[in-house]
Design an enzyme around this catalytic site. Structure first.
Site, PDB file in Angstrom:
ATOM      1  N   GLU A 197      96.121  50.020   2.527  1.00 55.53           N
ATOM      2  CA  GLU A 197      95.248  51.051   3.061  1.00 55.53           C
ATOM      3  C   GLU A 197      94.045  50.333   3.664  1.00 55.53           C
ATOM      4  O   GLU A 197      93.217  49.768   2.943  1.00 55.53           O
ATOM      5  CB  GLU A 197      94.788  52.019   1.972  1.00 55.53           C
ATOM      6  CG  GLU A 197      93.910  53.148   2.517  1.00 55.53           C
ATOM      7  CD  GLU A 197      93.175  53.901   1.435  1.00 55.53           C
ATOM      8  OE1 GLU A 197      92.032  54.313   1.689  1.00 55.53           O
ATOM      9  OE2 GLU A 197      93.741  54.055   0.331  1.00 55.53           O
TER      10      GLU A 197
ATOM     11  N   VAL B 192      90.717  32.992  -4.842  1.00 55.50           N
ATOM     12  CA  VAL B 192      91.430  33.515  -6.014  1.00 55.50           C
ATOM     13  C   VAL B 192      92.289  34.710  -5.618  1.00 55.50           C
ATOM     14  O   VAL B 192      93.452  34.821  -6.010  1.00 55.50           O
ATOM     15  CB  VAL B 192      90.439  33.869  -7.136  1.00 55.50           C
ATOM     16  CG1 VAL B 192      91.150  34.567  -8.291  1.00 55.50           C
ATOM     17  CG2 VAL B 192      89.749  32.601  -7.638  1.00 55.50           C
ATOM     18  N   GLY B 193      91.740  35.615  -4.812  1.00 62.06           N
ATOM     19  CA  GLY B 193      92.550  36.708  -4.297  1.00 62.06           C
ATOM     20  C   GLY B 193      93.650  36.213  -3.380  1.00 62.06           C
ATOM     21  O   GLY B 193      94.778  36.729  -3.397  1.00 62.06           O
TER      22      GLY B 193
ATOM     23  N   CYS C 111      86.441  55.082   3.933  1.00 60.27           N
ATOM     24  CA  CYS C 111      87.403  54.719   4.982  1.00 60.27           C
ATOM     25  C   CYS C 111      87.833  55.917   5.819  1.00 60.27           C
ATOM     26  O   CYS C 111      88.206  55.767   6.978  1.00 60.27           O
ATOM     27  CB  CYS C 111      88.621  54.038   4.362  1.00 60.27           C
ATOM     28  SG  CYS C 111      89.446  55.023   3.101  1.00 60.27           S
TER      29      CYS C 111
END
Length: 495
Positions: A265, A226-227, A299
């Protein structure tokens, strides 16, 4: 449609997605579970959207961008985001409980998850209202005489936002509100492990703001395709994504056919260069703390600590003392500052990387396993590895857990070389008694940002992003707003 599950504070979020202004379940009625990381129990469910649902959401966003005044009416956008800011403020305690439920973030640390992004909405509304979308650059020499030129900043179009699970509500806001205020329409695909941070945003937008149908859509799904469908859809003009470098590469590949703009990112493996004149008692307790808050799921975490060999054991002792005394436990307990990892899979990945470090010659100073007092929940002990080989897997791969890798060095040039020995370049840190010396070292780090002696590079008014395989583009600041705009140059007669 939020429901309290028990007296523990666990709260289930809205199970519906938002497509074309309607809160809805997927056609088949399929749902998927959301697990509370501290208990390993099902906290609730959310609708399991499909590729067809995503296609409908993209179609709604395309129509809203192409056929409404949204992209041209700055004052209306300001009105809607001001409404959203007020609505989020009204709902913030509910959002806080949902965040602790699906992320496992300690409740005492939810300010960055909740209050900060709520204020970010107001920030982008004000910045977007004041931004000069049309700039007269004056007269320019041209063939045959002079010409007057204007620069116009246009909205990009339909923006697909794919967000991660570590600070989900914050990143849902960070990747949608500047895009919306710039005049774009947005389709948000929240992370599979933290869907309620997206579905609750969709509910609030639908029920408490005048944001028109199709301008913001939220599709929850447990299916990777789906993404992927959002990334590849030719009707989408831009993808903004925060997450792993591997997924970022896939998004770039999916968007290549239509030359999509991408704002990425990605991963990080930041180094903290501690110079030989540094105050270790000031620098290292905070370094150990940063490794443990958010359970190391950050991150920008400086997960590699570079210590001068002349002060190596002294530094290790400070790090060890901090990590062994760090308050780990139930995220609903305000005295705890480290909760569980997000999932069993993430916990097992962290434990596997710790084991790989030991196998490659690292010395386990403290931690290294599951806390015996927490057999239930996805907990990992604060872990300190010394004598880490700079080329080993544990020194090169992003761990996303409460783990510090300590590497000795002999010279300043060697420390800089070790710090730059990474495919990543998101952030870094330098500590020294001599600020000028620290600045010179920081300027040699191949990173998008760096902190010096505890200074903070991150903030809404300053651009943030990575170099090398840590990403493309910048968030925050005017530079971050401009990422969601296209430049158009107009030529007019000189008079």
């Amino acid at each position: 449609m939020t429901t309290v599950q028990s007296d523990s504070g666990v709260l289930a979020g809205d199970p519906r997605m938002l497509i074309d202004g309607e809160l809805q379940l997927t056609g088949s009625g399929a749902m998927f579970d959301v697990i509370h990381p501290a208990s390993e129990q099902v906290a609730g469910q959310v609708t399991d959207g499909t590729v067809d649902d995503m296609a409908r959401a993209v179609g709604a966003a395309r129509r809203a961008f192409d056929t409404t005044e949204w992209s041209r009416d700055v004052e209306f956008r300001y009105h809607c985001l001001t409404q959203l800011h007020a609505a989020l403020e009204r709902n913030k305690e509910q959002l806080r409980r949902i965040t602790v439920t699906e992320v496992g973030c300690p409740v005492s640390l939810t300010g960055a998850h909740i209050e900060s992004p709520i204020e970010e909405v107001a920030h982008w509304a004000e910045l977007g209202r004041k931004f000069e979308y049309l700039e007269d650059t004056g007269l320019h020499d041209a063939i045959g005489g002079q010409t007057r030129r204007l620069i116009h900043w246009d909205a990009v179009g339909v923006v697909g936002a794919i967000t991660p699970w570590n600070v989900p509500f914050y990143l849902n806001i960070a990747e949608t509100t500047p895009a919306l205020m710039a005049g774009n329409t947005v389709v948000l695909k929240p992370a599979q492990l933290t869907p309620w941070a997206g579905s609750e945003l969709g509910r609030i937008v639908a029920e408490e703001t005048d944001i028109p149908a199709g301008v913001l859509n939220v599709v929850t799904s447990n299916a990777n395709e789906v993404g992927a469908a959002l990334s590849a859809d030719p009707r989408v003009d831009m993808i903004t994504f925060t997450g792993s470098t591997a997924t970022g590469r896939a998004i770039l590949a999916a968007g290549a056919a239509t030359v999509k703009r991408t704002l990425l990112e990605l991963g990080g493996k930041s180094a903290h260069v501690v110079l030989d004149d540094a105050d270790l008692t000031a620098a290292l307790p905070m370094a150990a703390t940063l490794a443990c808050v958010m359970s190391g799921q950050s991150c920008v975490l400086p997960s590699r600590i570079l210590l001068p060999r002349s002060r190596y054991e002294e530094g290790l002792a400070i790090l060890q003392a901090t990590m062994e005394g760090f308050p780990v436990g139930d995220p609903w307990d305000p005295s705890k500052l480290q909760g569980p990892q997000i999932s069993a899979g993430q916990r097992d990945k962290v434990l596997g990387l710790i084991a790989s470090g030991i196998d490659s010659g690292a010395r386990l100073v403290t931690g290294g396993g599951v806390p015996p007092e927490f057999p239930t929940g996805y907990y990992v002990q604060p872990t300190l590895l010394a004598d880490v080989d700079p080329d080993s897997q544990v020194a090169q791969e992003e761990i996303f857990g409460p783990v510090l890798c300590v590497i000795p060095y002999d010279t300043e040039d060697e420390a800089i070389a070790i710090a730059n020995n990474s495919i990543y370049g998101l952030s870094g840190q330098v500590s020294s008694a001599d600020e000028d010396r620290a600045l010179k070292v920081a300027l040699r780090l191949r990173t998008g940002s760096a902190n010096i002696n505890g200074g903070q590079h991150f903030g809404l008014t300053s651009p943030f992003g990575g170099s090398k395989q840590s990403g493309l583009g910048r968030r925050n600041g005017v530079h971050g707003f401009q990422e969601y705009l296209e430049l158009k140059t107009l030529g007019l007669p000189a008079n």
